[in-house]
Design an enzyme around this catalytic site. Structure first.
Site, mmCIF file in Angstrom:
data_model
loop_
_atom_site.group_PDB
_atom_site.id
_atom_site.type_symbol
_atom_site.label_atom_id
_atom_site.label_comp_id
_atom_site.label_asym_id
_atom_site.label_seq_id
_atom_site.Cartn_x
_atom_site.Cartn_y
_atom_site.Cartn_z
ATOM 1 C CG HIS A 40 -2.734 -5.678 1.865
ATOM 2 N ND1 HIS A 40 -3.445 -6.721 1.524
ATOM 3 C CD2 HIS A 40 -3.385 -4.747 1.547
ATOM 4 C CE1 HIS A 40 -4.592 -5.753 0.364
ATOM 5 N NE2 HIS A 40 -4.461 -4.969 0.352
ATOM 6 C CG ASP A 46 -4.773 -7.278 -3.054
ATOM 7 O OD1 ASP A 46 -5.734 -8.234 -2.775
ATOM 8 O OD2 ASP A 46 -4.362 -5.714 -2.595
ATOM 9 C CG ASN A 61 -2.295 1.072 0.880
ATOM 10 O OD1 ASN A 61 -2.641 1.416 -0.134
ATOM 11 N ND2 ASN A 61 -2.358 1.362 2.234
#
Length: 252
Positions: free
Chosen positions: A244, A147, A9
């Site tokens: 995450h 992801d 991220n």
């Protein structure tokens, strides 16, 4: 061998939150990152080159968006940064690395968005990755990591009933993972860890991570003929810096 996949991220952001210390302590042989959110020219030398690793970058054309990277101690035979489909490739979602005994596909699968406007795009991208994986699988095992932006079963998110109409848990998204499994890939973490309560993403809202109200949307899927080489797979829930956490695969 230790392989790790992590949606950071924002690589520049996670670098200020202990990323280098984590990398040194964890010492993966291969690290696939998703959502790096930067172009290589925006990186400082400390982020662009990691001692002991070959680095490969596939940023999105759009600034501050998407992008994947691969750090690997062993230089791959070949690295491909494209599916050959421009509207997917422009978003910097894929790195394919060929090693002696397997292919690794590191991907950042699209988010379907709250209004579901990108669900069809997400499924089209997913089908393109699967088609490539099936083609490669004819010559050697394939490992898919990243992801996937989908929780497969009710066990894979804390509140399945409340999310049945939300992207990430829609029937058609879950059906694509069913198709992946039918094509001969194994959700290796779930095979080895049948218990609930393991998640890889938590909203920043309402102290979701502290309460472990999460989703398991980050995976390693491996070809059936690679399963015997896997020793263990686990999530590093304790590792912060992103919404995450890393997922780890260790092989013989």
């Amino acid at each position: 061998m230790k392989l790790i996949s992590w949606n950071v991220n924002g690589l520049r952001a996670v670098a200020t939150k202990g990323f280098h210390d984590w990398l040194a302590q964890t010492d993966p042989d291969i690290l696939g990152l998703q959502e790096i959110k930067c172009k290589t020219e925006q990186l400082t030398p400390l982020l662009k080159e990691f001692p002991g690793y070959h680095s490969y970058w596939n940023p999105a054309q759009r600034p501050g968006y998407s992008g994947v990277a691969l750090f690997t101690k062993q230089k791959p035979i070949e690295v491909q940064l494209s599916l050959g489909i421009p509207h997917f490739d422009d978003e910097g979602r894929t790195i394919i690395a060929e090693y002696e005994n397997f292919f690794l596909i590191n991907s950042y699968y699209p988010n379907g968005r709250d209004d579901l406007s990108r669900v069809s795009f997400k499924l089209e991208y997913s089908d393109a990755v699967l088609a490539l994986a099936n083609k490669l699988k004819a010559s050697k095992p394939v490992l898919l990591c990243g992801d996937f932006n989908t929780a497969h079963q009710e066990i894979d998110l804390a509140r399945p009933k409340e999310n049945q109409e939300n992207t990430g848990f829609l029937p058609q998204e879950r059906a694509w993972i069913d198709k992946l499994l039918l094509d001969g890939y194994v959700d290796i973490f779930r095979k080895l860890n049948p218990n609930p309560g393991h998640y890889s993403w938590w909203s920043y809202r309402a102290a979701a991570r502290k309460k472990n109200v999460g989703w398991r949307i980050d995976y390693f899927f491996v070809s059936e003929n690679f399963v015997s080489q896997v020793k263990k797979s686990y999530y590093q829930h304790e590792v912060l810096g992103s919404d995450h956490c890393p997922v780890v695969l260790e092989t013989a």
